[in-house]
Motif scaffolding. Structure first.
Motif, PDB file in Angstrom:
ATOM      1  N   GLY A 162       0.793  -1.237   0.000  1.00 39.85           N
ATOM      2  CA  GLY A 162       0.000   0.000   0.000  1.00 39.85           C
ATOM      3  C   GLY A 162       0.818   1.278   0.000  1.00 39.85           C
ATOM      4  N   ALA A 163       2.139   1.168   0.111  1.00 39.17           N
ATOM      5  CA  ALA A 163       2.990   2.368   0.101  1.00 39.17           C
ATOM      6  C   ALA A 163       2.887   3.071  -1.256  1.00 39.17           C
ATOM      7  CB  ALA A 163       4.438   1.983   0.373  1.00 39.17           C
ATOM      8  N   VAL A 164       3.064   4.391  -1.209  1.00 41.61           N
ATOM      9  CA  VAL A 164       2.989   5.192  -2.434  1.00 41.61           C
ATOM     10  C   VAL A 164       4.234   6.070  -2.521  1.00 41.61           C
ATOM     11  CG1 VAL A 164       1.721   7.039  -3.625  1.00 41.61           C
ATOM     12  CG2 VAL A 164       0.457   5.221  -2.451  1.00 41.61           C
ATOM     13  N   LEU A 165       4.822   6.134  -3.711  1.00 41.93           N
ATOM     14  CA  LEU A 165       5.941   7.059  -3.951  1.00 41.93           C
ATOM     15  C   LEU A 165       5.594   7.889  -5.173  1.00 41.93           C
ATOM     16  CD1 LEU A 165       9.214   4.925  -3.574  1.00 41.93           C
ATOM     17  CD2 LEU A 165       8.456   6.786  -2.084  1.00 41.93           C
ATOM     18  N   ASN A 166       5.891   9.178  -5.108  1.00 41.47           N
ATOM     19  CA  ASN A 166       5.616  10.057  -6.242  1.00 41.47           C
ATOM     20  C   ASN A 166       6.898  10.413  -6.965  1.00 41.47           C
ATOM     21  OD1 ASN A 166       2.762  10.301  -5.871  1.00 41.47           O
ATOM     22  ND2 ASN A 166       3.231  11.528  -4.066  1.00 41.47           N
ATOM     23  N   VAL A 167       6.816  10.410  -8.291  1.00 37.02           N
ATOM     24  CA  VAL A 167       7.932  10.819  -9.144  1.00 37.02           C
ATOM     25  C   VAL A 167       7.338  11.827 -10.132  1.00 37.02           C
ATOM     26  CG1 VAL A 167       9.579  10.066 -10.901  1.00 37.02           C
ATOM     27  CG2 VAL A 167       9.151   8.624  -8.897  1.00 37.02           C
ATOM     28  N   GLY A 168       7.674  13.116  -9.967  1.00 38.57           N
ATOM     29  CA  GLY A 168       7.001  14.133 -10.774  1.00 38.57           C
ATOM     30  C   GLY A 168       5.506  14.006 -10.540  1.00 38.57           C
ATOM     31  N   ASN A 169       4.725  13.927 -11.614  1.00 36.08           N
ATOM     32  CA  ASN A 169       3.273  13.792 -11.425  1.00 36.08           C
ATOM     33  C   ASN A 169       2.793  12.340 -11.501  1.00 36.08           C
ATOM     34  OD1 ASN A 169       3.272  13.240 -14.155  1.00 36.08           O
ATOM     35  ND2 ASN A 169       2.717  15.322 -14.749  1.00 36.08           N
ATOM     36  N   ILE A 170       3.719  11.396 -11.333  1.00 36.26           N
ATOM     37  CA  ILE A 170       3.349   9.971 -11.350  1.00 36.26           C
ATOM     38  C   ILE A 170       3.304   9.431  -9.925  1.00 36.26           C
ATOM     39  CG2 ILE A 170       3.950   7.669 -12.209  1.00 36.26           C
ATOM     40  CD1 ILE A 170       5.749   9.137 -14.292  1.00 36.26           C
ATOM     41  N   SER A 171       2.244   8.692  -9.615  1.00 37.00           N
ATOM     42  CA  SER A 171       2.137   8.011  -8.319  1.00 37.00           C
ATOM     43  C   SER A 171       2.372   6.523  -8.519  1.00 37.00           C
ATOM     44  CB  SER A 171       0.726   8.196  -7.752  1.00 37.00           C
ATOM     45  OG  SER A 171       0.744   9.219  -6.802  1.00 37.00           O
ATOM     46  N   PHE A 172       3.328   5.996  -7.778  1.00 36.01           N
ATOM     47  CA  PHE A 172       3.587   4.559  -7.803  1.00 36.01           C
ATOM     48  C   PHE A 172       3.021   3.953  -6.529  1.00 36.01           C
ATOM     49  CE2 PHE A 172       6.912   6.266 -10.534  1.00 36.01           C
ATOM     50  CZ  PHE A 172       6.892   5.381 -11.600  1.00 36.01           C
ATOM     51  N   GLU A 173       2.202   2.898  -6.710  1.00 40.01           N
ATOM     52  CA  GLU A 173       1.647   2.201  -5.551  1.00 40.01           C
ATOM     53  C   GLU A 173       2.219   0.788  -5.503  1.00 40.01           C
ATOM     54  OE1 GLU A 173      -2.661   2.114  -5.369  1.00 40.01           O
ATOM     55  OE2 GLU A 173      -2.549   0.470  -3.932  1.00 40.01           O
ATOM     56  N   PHE A 174       2.646   0.377  -4.332  1.00 39.20           N
ATOM     57  CA  PHE A 174       3.289  -0.929  -4.171  1.00 39.20           C
ATOM     58  C   PHE A 174       2.320  -1.931  -3.545  1.00 39.20           C
ATOM     59  CE2 PHE A 174       6.407   2.369  -4.342  1.00 39.20           C
ATOM     60  CZ  PHE A 174       7.334   1.861  -5.221  1.00 39.20           C
ATOM     61  N   ILE A 175       2.292  -3.110  -4.134  1.00 42.23           N
ATOM     62  CA  ILE A 175       1.382  -4.162  -3.673  1.00 42.23           C
ATOM     63  C   ILE A 175       2.240  -5.379  -3.317  1.00 42.23           C
ATOM     64  CG2 ILE A 175      -0.604  -5.604  -4.301  1.00 42.23           C
ATOM     65  CD1 ILE A 175      -1.095  -3.473  -6.597  1.00 42.23           C
ATOM     66  N   HIS A 176       2.175  -5.803  -2.074  1.00 40.33           N
ATOM     67  CA  HIS A 176       2.975  -6.961  -1.644  1.00 40.33           C
ATOM     68  C   HIS A 176       2.314  -8.234  -2.174  1.00 40.33           C
ATOM     69  CE1 HIS A 176       4.761  -9.545   1.808  1.00 40.33           C
ATOM     70  NE2 HIS A 176       5.573  -9.514   0.765  1.00 40.33           N
ATOM     71  N   THR A 177       3.058  -8.994  -2.967  1.00 35.67           N
ATOM     72  CA  THR A 177       2.519 -10.223  -3.577  1.00 35.67           C
ATOM     73  C   THR A 177       3.494 -11.388  -3.366  1.00 35.67           C
ATOM     74  OG1 THR A 177       3.484  -9.511  -5.693  1.00 35.67           O
ATOM     75  CG2 THR A 177       1.150  -9.036  -5.345  1.00 35.67           C
ATOM     76  N   PRO A 178       3.664 -11.836  -2.117  1.00 34.35           N
ATOM     77  CA  PRO A 178       4.610 -12.924  -1.836  1.00 34.35           C
ATOM     78  C   PRO A 178       4.170 -14.236  -2.488  1.00 34.35           C
ATOM     79  CG  PRO A 178       3.218 -12.503   0.064  1.00 34.35           C
ATOM     80  CD  PRO A 178       2.909 -11.420  -0.931  1.00 34.35           C
ATOM     81  N   GLY A 179       5.124 -15.149  -2.620  1.00 30.50           N
ATOM     82  CA  GLY A 179       4.843 -16.460  -3.202  1.00 30.50           C
ATOM     83  C   GLY A 179       6.060 -16.926  -3.990  1.00 30.50           C
ATOM     84  N   HIS A 180       6.320 -16.282  -5.120  1.00 32.48           N
ATOM     85  CA  HIS A 180       7.546 -16.590  -5.888  1.00 32.48           C
ATOM     86  C   HIS A 180       8.764 -16.342  -4.994  1.00 32.48           C
ATOM     87  CE1 HIS A 180      10.335 -16.799  -9.249  1.00 32.48           C
ATOM     88  NE2 HIS A 180      10.761 -15.589  -8.971  1.00 32.48           N
ATOM     89  N   THR A 181       8.735 -15.222  -4.283  1.00 31.68           N
ATOM     90  CA  THR A 181       9.659 -14.959  -3.169  1.00 31.68           C
ATOM     91  C   THR A 181       8.851 -14.247  -2.080  1.00 31.68           C
ATOM     92  OG1 THR A 181      10.277 -12.758  -3.981  1.00 31.68           O
ATOM     93  CG2 THR A 181      11.679 -14.595  -4.701  1.00 31.68           C
ATOM     94  N   PRO A 182       9.325 -14.274  -0.825  1.00 27.81           N
ATOM     95  CA  PRO A 182       8.583 -13.573   0.228  1.00 27.81           C
ATOM     96  C   PRO A 182       8.541 -12.057   0.010  1.00 27.81           C
ATOM     97  CG  PRO A 182      10.117 -15.164   1.171  1.00 27.81           C
ATOM     98  CD  PRO A 182      10.441 -15.071  -0.293  1.00 27.81           C
ATOM     99  N   ASP A 183       9.536 -11.519  -0.711  1.00 25.40           N
ATOM    100  CA  ASP A 183       9.626 -10.057  -0.868  1.00 25.40           C
ATOM    101  C   ASP A 183       9.095  -9.565  -2.220  1.00 25.40           C
ATOM    102  OD1 ASP A 183      11.584 -10.915  -2.615  1.00 25.40           O
ATOM    103  OD2 ASP A 183      13.240  -9.839  -1.658  1.00 25.40           O
ATOM    104  N   SER A 184       8.317 -10.385  -2.901  1.00 25.28           N
ATOM    105  CA  SER A 184       7.800  -9.971  -4.214  1.00 25.28           C
ATOM    106  C   SER A 184       6.798  -8.829  -4.079  1.00 25.28           C
ATOM    107  CB  SER A 184       7.110 -11.143  -4.919  1.00 25.28           C
ATOM    108  OG  SER A 184       8.048 -12.103  -5.358  1.00 25.28           O
TER     109      SER A 184
END
Ligand SMILES: [Fe+2]
Length: 211
Positions: free
Chosen positions: A91-113
């Motif tokens: 759920g973390a969000v990072l902004n780059v200029g006018n772009i918002s990046f949202e991170f979704i934790h999807t473990p399975g292939h690796t725990p940190d995916s």
């Protein structure tokens, strides 16, 4: 927002360069194994690279980190505890200029995916490929991935799926298309069916003419 899929060598690996046209600020996902094509694009468009994202910690996705960091000063972003300059939670969000990046934790292939959403685009790393899903070794890992894929499939159907490798019949897809055609995704109603396909994938591929 400009979104570019870049062939970065290795095992048909894909890197992604995403940048804001107005500010020329950029982020890149998995600039590996070969970071040179990514750096060339950054230079060509006179971009300032703010962040390097890693979708997970496998070396074919992380190998270009240092090369690119040293040449751009970008900060490395990984799932929390993953050794990046910045750790992100679900759920973390990072902004780059006018772009918002949202991170979704999807473990399975690796725990940190993690998967990364930017506008209509979803970078899926090795969690979801076009027509396939990320490899797992144990039933427990498969179950964790099964839950992560269900989470991804609850996202809007029009989202574009951009995988970490070019393993499918096309280099990208959509959530809707995967729901209709990906044999693993079509088995998300029942874990036993999903697991069966994982365990019998080699035979299934041959029987169904899948490359
Ligand atoms: Fe991987």
């Amino acid at each position: 927002m400009i979104f570019k899929q870049i062939n970065s060598g290795g095992d048909r690996n894909f890197s992604y360069l995403i940048y804001c046209e107005e500010t020329k600020l950029a982020a890149v996902s998995d600039p590996s194994p070969d970071p040179v094509p990514v750096l060339n694009e950054i230079k060509k468009h006179s971009l300032e690279l703010q962040y390097i994202f890693n979708t997970h910690s496998h070396p074919d996705h992380t190998g270009g980190n240092e090369y690119l960091k040293n040449r751009t000063g970008a900060k490395l972003v990984t799932f929390e505890g993953g050794g990046g300059d910045l750790g992100v939670n679900d759920g973390a969000v990072l902004n780059v200029g006018n772009i918002s990046f949202e991170f979704i934790h999807t473990p399975g292939h690796t725990p940190d995916s993690i998967c990364i959403k930017a506008g209509e685009n979803l970078v899926t790393g090795d969690t979801l490929f076009v027509g396939k899903v990320g490899g797992t070794y144990t039933e427990e890992e498969a179950k964790v991935e099964f839950e992560s894929l269900k989470k991804l499939m609850s996202l809007p159907g029009h989202l574009k799926v951009w995988p970490g490798h070019n393993y499918g019949i096309a280099p990208s897809s959509t959530i809707d298309n995967e729901l209709k055609t990906n044999p693993f995704i079509m088995r998300l109603n029942k874990f036993e069916d999903f697991l069966w396909l994982k365990q019998n994938w080699a035979t299934y591929k041959v029987e169904h003419g899948i490359q």
